[in-house]
Each structure stands twice: as C-alpha cells, then as structure tokens.
Design an enzyme around this catalytic site. Structure first.
Site, PDB file in Angstrom:
ATOM      1  N   GLY A 131       0.811  -1.217   0.000  1.00 44.22           N
ATOM      2  CA  GLY A 131       0.000   0.000   0.000  1.00 44.22           C
ATOM      3  C   GLY A 131       0.837   1.256   0.000  1.00 44.22           C
ATOM      4  O   GLY A 131       0.526   2.240  -0.701  1.00 44.22           O
ATOM      5  N   CYS A 132       1.911   1.249   0.758  1.00 41.81           N
ATOM      6  CA  CYS A 132       2.782   2.428   0.850  1.00 41.81           C
ATOM      7  C   CYS A 132       3.531   2.658  -0.458  1.00 41.81           C
ATOM      8  O   CYS A 132       3.768   3.807  -0.861  1.00 41.81           O
ATOM      9  CB  CYS A 132       3.764   2.262   2.009  1.00 41.81           C
ATOM     10  SG  CYS A 132       2.947   2.085   3.609  1.00 41.81           S
ATOM     11  N   THR A 133       3.898   1.576  -1.110  1.00 43.98           N
ATOM     12  CA  THR A 133       4.564   1.705  -2.404  1.00 43.98           C
ATOM     13  C   THR A 133       3.609   2.280  -3.448  1.00 43.98           C
ATOM     14  O   THR A 133       4.003   3.116  -4.282  1.00 43.98           O
ATOM     15  CB  THR A 133       5.107   0.344  -2.867  1.00 43.98           C
ATOM     16  OG1 THR A 133       6.104  -0.100  -1.935  1.00 43.98           O
ATOM     17  CG2 THR A 133       5.721   0.431  -4.255  1.00 43.98           C
TER      18      THR A 133
END
Length: 237
Positions: A131-133
């Site tokens: 998700g952060c990527t």
C-alpha cells in the site's frame, strides 16, 4: 668467745648462702593464664526497620542505574529517552521547530521547509510495503505537477533513514523522505495510533500554515486529492 658457725663464716666471707637441696627440688607452680572473656557475638539478624531502609536504598539505586542505562538503537546509533512531544497541529497552525533526518541521514529543520515553497507531507505506515509503495509511486508519477505549482513533496514515516534510502533507490522516488522514528511530528499531526502511523497527507502553504489534511486516505487517492486542493487554491486566489 663463742666459736663462729659455718653459716656465719660464709656470710662474712662474702659467699651467698646455699639453698637447701630439698627446697630446690620442689617444682615451681605452673601459672595458668586465664582465658580472656569471650565477646558477645553480635547478632547478624537485622531489625525490620533496618531491612526496610536498606531495601529502599537498593531499590533507589536500581532505578537510577536502569534510568541511566536506557537507550535505543536507531540505525546503529544510541538514542536516549524520547524528546518531549509537540503541541497538536491543526488547520491554521504552523510547522513546528523540529529536526528530523532525511533518507541520507542529514539533519532537516522542519520549520524551514516551507520558507520558500508550499509543502505536502504524505505519511505512510511502513516503507516498501504494497500500500505504501502504491502511494509513494503515485506521488512520484505526478511529482512534476507539484513542482510546477511551487510545492515540495516529502514522504514522512517512522522508518529509519537506511530503510527509506533503500526504498527511494528501489522505486526511484524523486522527493525527500523524512525519518520520524519516535513519531513526534506524526503524533502532532494526529496521524499516530497504537504505535502505528495512519496513512494520510497534509498540505502547508508557503510560510508554514496548515491548509488541508486527509486522515485516513487511500494510497492511490492521496496524490490526486492533494493536487486538486492545491489547484483549487490558485483558482480562488
């Protein structure tokens, strides 16, 4: 004149009188030394009051020693007790005076970031996770649009500078990443919860005033919503 006795002659002639052989043969009485009176052994048992006092002293020493030894390691460097927290930052408040490290391990003064440009902080729970990527790469792909509106982008997380640097290189992220391992700024922004970071973003005007915030926000939506807000400000200016 009475004849002198043998004893008298010996005395007058200067000779010492002889001791009787019977007296000389009697052995001298043995002198037996009386043993010194034994000292009363001191009781090794301590009074309850003494034990209590010693217990308090030991506990105090133990606490002091532990407090002195407390240290965390971040990127191999010892970090002492966490710094005092910042006041909550809400709409209309300014960037605080706080020094963080960037992905290169360099000191960055947060209050100075908006001196010449507007600033967007997007916050991620953990570097190099799916998700952060997605969120980070979405900001990467529209990064030139933020630059054209005189706005700088920063990724903020509790990851170490080393982890951020590795992630930046891997995904070719064009903007700086700020490390906030104690979540000092993250907490002040209201994005800390249960030892984790909420996915979010915050927009500061040039000069450092907070104009907009989104908590939480979806990874792919974060850069789109931030850019739309910035464009709306220019439209109403």
């Amino acid at each position: 004149m009475a004849p002198r006795t043998k004893t008298s002659e010996n005395v007058e002639g200067g000779e010492a009188p002889r001791r009787s052989s019977r007296i000389a043969s009697i052995p001298a009485p043995e002198v037996v030394a009386k043993p010194a009176p034994a000292r009363k052994a001191s009781s090794s048992k301590k009074r309850p009051a003494d034990e209590a006092e010693e217990g308090k002293a030991d506990a105090s020493t133990s606490k002091k020693t532990k407090a002195d030894a407390v240290a965390e390691k971040v990127d191999g460097a010892e970090v002492q007790e966490p710094a005092a927290g910042l006041e909550p930052i809400d709409i209309g408040d300014s960037l605080p005076s706080l020094t963080l490290k960037n992905e290169k391990g360099e000191d960055v003064q947060v209050a100075e970031l908006a001196a010449e440009k507007g600033v967007v902080f997007f916050l991620v729970p953990k570097a190099d996770t799916p998700g952060c990527t997605t969120q980070a790469c979405a900001f990467r792909d529209v990064y030139p649009d933020f630059s054209s509106h005189n706005v700088e982008v920063y990724c903020l997380s509790a990851d170490t500078s080393a982890a951020q640097s590795k992630w930046q290189l891997k995904k070719e992220l064009p903007y700086p990443l700020l490390s906030d391992p104690k979540r000092i700024l993250i907490t002040a922004l209201g994005a800390a919860e249960g030892g984790k970071t909420k996915r979010s973003h915050f927009i500061f005007a040039k000069g450092g005033k907070l104009l907009d915030k989104k908590i939480p926000v979806k990874p792919a939506d974060s850069p789109t919503l931030a850019l739309e807000f910035i464009k709306s400000l220019e439209a109403t200016a």
